[in-house]
Design a protein around this motif. Structure first.
Motif, PDB file in Angstrom:
ATOM      1  N   PHE A  16      13.041  -2.603  31.130  1.00 57.20           N
ATOM      2  CA  PHE A  16      14.084  -3.431  31.750  1.00 57.20           C
ATOM      3  C   PHE A  16      13.684  -4.903  31.734  1.00 57.20           C
ATOM      4  CE2 PHE A  16      15.703  -5.683  35.448  1.00 57.20           C
ATOM      5  CZ  PHE A  16      17.075  -5.464  35.358  1.00 57.20           C
ATOM      6  N   PHE A  17      12.484  -5.205  32.227  1.00 57.79           N
ATOM      7  CA  PHE A  17      12.057  -6.603  32.276  1.00 57.79           C
ATOM      8  C   PHE A  17      11.797  -7.159  30.874  1.00 57.79           C
ATOM      9  CE2 PHE A  17      10.602  -5.472  36.727  1.00 57.79           C
ATOM     10  CZ  PHE A  17      11.623  -6.165  37.343  1.00 57.79           C
ATOM     11  N   ASP A  18      11.304  -6.322  29.975  1.00 57.05           N
ATOM     12  CA  ASP A  18      11.081  -6.759  28.601  1.00 57.05           C
ATOM     13  C   ASP A  18      12.395  -7.180  27.947  1.00 57.05           C
ATOM     14  OD1 ASP A  18       9.539  -7.065  26.113  1.00 57.05           O
ATOM     15  OD2 ASP A  18      10.677  -5.321  25.457  1.00 57.05           O
ATOM     16  N   SER A  19      13.466  -6.418  28.200  1.00 57.43           N
ATOM     17  CA  SER A  19      14.752  -6.709  27.580  1.00 57.43           C
ATOM     18  C   SER A  19      15.361  -8.012  28.083  1.00 57.43           C
ATOM     19  CB  SER A  19      15.731  -5.554  27.832  1.00 57.43           C
ATOM     20  OG  SER A  19      16.103  -5.487  29.203  1.00 57.43           O
ATOM     21  N   ARG A  20      14.914  -8.481  29.223  1.00 57.46           N
ATOM     22  CA  ARG A  20      15.453  -9.716  29.808  1.00 57.46           C
ATOM     23  C   ARG A  20      14.500 -10.898  29.708  1.00 57.46           C
ATOM     24  NH1 ARG A  20      17.900  -5.575  31.419  1.00 57.46           N
ATOM     25  NH2 ARG A  20      19.962  -5.529  32.436  1.00 57.46           N
ATOM     26  N   SER A  21      13.339 -10.679  29.125  1.00 60.52           N
ATOM     27  CA  SER A  21      12.331 -11.732  29.109  1.00 60.52           C
ATOM     28  C   SER A  21      12.365 -12.558  27.832  1.00 60.52           C
ATOM     29  CB  SER A  21      10.937 -11.126  29.288  1.00 60.52           C
ATOM     30  OG  SER A  21      10.561 -10.378  28.152  1.00 60.52           O
ATOM     31  N   VAL A  22      11.950 -13.798  27.982  1.00 60.37           N
ATOM     32  CA  VAL A  22      11.738 -14.676  26.835  1.00 60.37           C
ATOM     33  C   VAL A  22      10.449 -14.271  26.133  1.00 60.37           C
ATOM     34  CG1 VAL A  22      11.321 -17.066  26.131  1.00 60.37           C
ATOM     35  CG2 VAL A  22      12.931 -16.558  27.989  1.00 60.37           C
ATOM     36  N   ARG A  23       9.467 -13.897  26.928  1.00 62.62           N
ATOM     37  CA  ARG A  23       8.181 -13.443  26.415  1.00 62.62           C
ATOM     38  C   ARG A  23       7.457 -12.730  27.546  1.00 62.62           C
ATOM     39  NH1 ARG A  23       3.791 -17.479  27.677  1.00 62.62           N
ATOM     40  NH2 ARG A  23       4.755 -18.836  29.217  1.00 62.62           N
ATOM     41  N   ASN A  24       6.459 -11.941  27.200  1.00 67.11           N
ATOM     42  CA  ASN A  24       5.632 -11.300  28.223  1.00 67.11           C
ATOM     43  C   ASN A  24       4.238 -11.094  27.671  1.00 67.11           C
ATOM     44  OD1 ASN A  24       5.397  -8.353  27.165  1.00 67.11           O
ATOM     45  ND2 ASN A  24       7.584  -8.810  27.035  1.00 67.11           N
ATOM     46  N   THR A  25       3.283 -10.958  28.580  1.00 68.64           N
ATOM     47  CA  THR A  25       1.895 -10.781  28.164  1.00 68.64           C
ATOM     48  C   THR A  25       1.103 -10.110  29.270  1.00 68.64           C
ATOM     49  OG1 THR A  25      -0.034 -11.925  27.249  1.00 68.64           O
ATOM     50  CG2 THR A  25       1.100 -13.008  29.054  1.00 68.64           C
ATOM     51  N   SER A  26      -0.016  -9.504  28.912  1.00 71.90           N
ATOM     52  CA  SER A  26      -0.942  -8.961  29.895  1.00 71.90           C
ATOM     53  C   SER A  26      -1.913 -10.057  30.322  1.00 71.90           C
ATOM     54  CB  SER A  26      -1.729  -7.782  29.320  1.00 71.90           C
ATOM     55  OG  SER A  26      -0.876  -6.695  29.036  1.00 71.90           O
ATOM     56  N   VAL A  27      -2.275 -10.059  31.594  1.00 68.38           N
ATOM     57  CA  VAL A  27      -3.246 -11.028  32.101  1.00 68.38           C
ATOM     58  C   VAL A  27      -4.373 -10.269  32.795  1.00 68.38           C
ATOM     59  CG1 VAL A  27      -1.622 -12.938  32.329  1.00 68.38           C
ATOM     60  CG2 VAL A  27      -1.892 -11.338  34.226  1.00 68.38           C
ATOM     61  N   ASN A  28      -5.581 -10.753  32.603  1.00 66.69           N
ATOM     62  CA  ASN A  28      -6.750 -10.108  33.197  1.00 66.69           C
ATOM     63  C   ASN A  28      -7.510 -11.025  34.147  1.00 66.69           C
ATOM     64  OD1 ASN A  28      -6.556  -7.600  31.664  1.00 66.69           O
ATOM     65  ND2 ASN A  28      -7.095  -8.867  29.889  1.00 66.69           N
ATOM     66  N   THR A  29      -7.255 -12.329  34.048  1.00 66.82           N
ATOM     67  CA  THR A  29      -7.966 -13.297  34.867  1.00 66.82           C
ATOM     68  C   THR A  29      -6.985 -14.345  35.372  1.00 66.82           C
ATOM     69  OG1 THR A  29      -8.442 -14.805  33.021  1.00 66.82           O
ATOM     70  CG2 THR A  29     -10.025 -13.013  33.431  1.00 66.82           C
ATOM     71  N   TRP A  30      -7.428 -15.116  36.359  1.00 60.08           N
ATOM     72  CA  TRP A  30      -6.604 -16.201  36.875  1.00 60.08           C
ATOM     73  C   TRP A  30      -6.393 -17.265  35.787  1.00 60.08           C
ATOM     74  CZ3 TRP A  30      -2.920 -17.467  39.736  1.00 60.08           C
ATOM     75  CH2 TRP A  30      -2.705 -18.782  40.155  1.00 60.08           C
ATOM     76  N   LYS A  31      -7.389 -17.442  34.917  1.00 61.38           N
ATOM     77  CA  LYS A  31      -7.241 -18.388  33.802  1.00 61.38           C
ATOM     78  C   LYS A  31      -6.095 -17.954  32.891  1.00 61.38           C
ATOM     79  CE  LYS A  31      -9.805 -20.539  30.000  1.00 61.38           C
ATOM     80  NZ  LYS A  31     -11.114 -20.610  29.279  1.00 61.38           N
ATOM     81  N   ASP A  32      -5.958 -16.652  32.654  1.00 57.05           N
ATOM     82  CA  ASP A  32      -4.847 -16.140  31.839  1.00 57.05           C
ATOM     83  C   ASP A  32      -3.507 -16.511  32.462  1.00 57.05           C
ATOM     84  OD1 ASP A  32      -6.685 -14.964  30.143  1.00 57.05           O
ATOM     85  OD2 ASP A  32      -6.481 -12.963  31.036  1.00 57.05           O
ATOM     86  N   VAL A  33      -3.427 -16.382  33.783  1.00 64.01           N
ATOM     87  CA  VAL A  33      -2.182 -16.721  34.479  1.00 64.01           C
ATOM     88  C   VAL A  33      -1.877 -18.201  34.318  1.00 64.01           C
ATOM     89  CG1 VAL A  33      -1.018 -16.826  36.722  1.00 64.01           C
ATOM     90  CG2 VAL A  33      -2.451 -14.856  36.155  1.00 64.01           C
ATOM     91  N   ARG A  34      -2.884 -19.044  34.487  1.00 64.12           N
ATOM     92  CA  ARG A  34      -2.675 -20.489  34.378  1.00 64.12           C
ATOM     93  C   ARG A  34      -2.207 -20.858  32.971  1.00 64.12           C
ATOM     94  NH1 ARG A  34      -1.037 -22.716  37.246  1.00 64.12           N
ATOM     95  NH2 ARG A  34      -2.025 -24.756  37.180  1.00 64.12           N
TER      96      ARG A  34
END
Length: 221
Positions: A16-34
């Motif tokens: 559901f969220f993939d179909s509505r997203s511009v992009r998506n990714t997995s994050v493992n660290t706070w640096k990934d989020v930033r």
């Protein structure tokens, strides 16, 4: 629901969220989020956290701005900040199952998408925990179930008897107590909100609880 039903629901939620997203990714660290936040064209997004592919326990929510809401989960950064009501459950689940799978979705209308998925899961009702994989939707019952599993972990069993009693006191008399600030009665501390730095140690004068929680959940206040 059966556990396999939660697996199907989780996969449907991701689709559901993939179909509505511009992009998506997995994050493992706070640096990934930033990094993700720095590249975002929209100011809000959705995150989905899968804690267990065995029991299909997962959660979802929205974040915006610098992504501080994700930081407040305590899952990507050991230093606790601010208030986050599910934080204690999240940290116990991390101790039970190991680091979760954290996926972020950039969605133009993230809040609307999150609400739409919630309505689907709860069959047209807006109310309902965005915390799935449990037979009960009641928040207290979910925390009690998580705590019972947490007590079987090496992290909990390595605590001294006195520390175990203090942690159980924390769950029963603080985490589940829906506390109010003793002076500023407009400030409430539901569930993991009470893990706001210094609330237990300074405001409530229980540094012993804060010390045990930090040790048991491997976090810093």
């Amino acid at each position: 629901m059966k556990k396999m039903d939660f697996k199907t629901e989780y996969l449907e939620t991701m689709n559901f969220f993939d179909s509505r997203s511009v992009r998506n990714t997995s994050v493992n660290t706070w640096k990934d989020v930033r990094t993700f936040v720095g590249e975002a064209a929209h100011k809000a997004w959705v995150y989905v956290i899968l804690f267990s592919e065995q029991d299909w326990i997962y959660s979802w929510g929205t974040a915006s701005g610098r992504g501080d809401r994700l930081k407040k989960t305590g899952l990507l950064h050991p230093k606790l900040t601010g208030k986050y009501d599910r934080r204690g459950d999240y940290l116990m689940l991390k101790a039970i199952y190991g680091p979760p799978i954290f996926t972020v979705f950039e969605i133009e209308n993230a809040v609307e998408a999150e609400q739409e998925r919630r309505l689907q899961i709860y069959r047209g009702k807006r109310m309902g925990s965005c915390f799935r994989g449990f037979l009960s939707d009641d928040r207290d019952s979910i925390t009690i179930e998580v705590f019972e599993k947490f007590k079987t972990t090496a992290r909990y069993q390595d605590l001294e008897d006195t520390q175990q009693r203090i942690f159980e006191e924390f769950i029963v008399k603080f985490y589940l107590a829906k506390l109010r600030h003793p002076v500023n009665l407009n400030r409430t501390f539901y569930y993991g909100d009470c893990l706001e730095p210094h609330f237990l140690a300074r405001t409530l004068s229980r540094p012993d609880i804060e010390e045990v929680v930090a040790l048991a959940l491997n976090v810093e206040f």
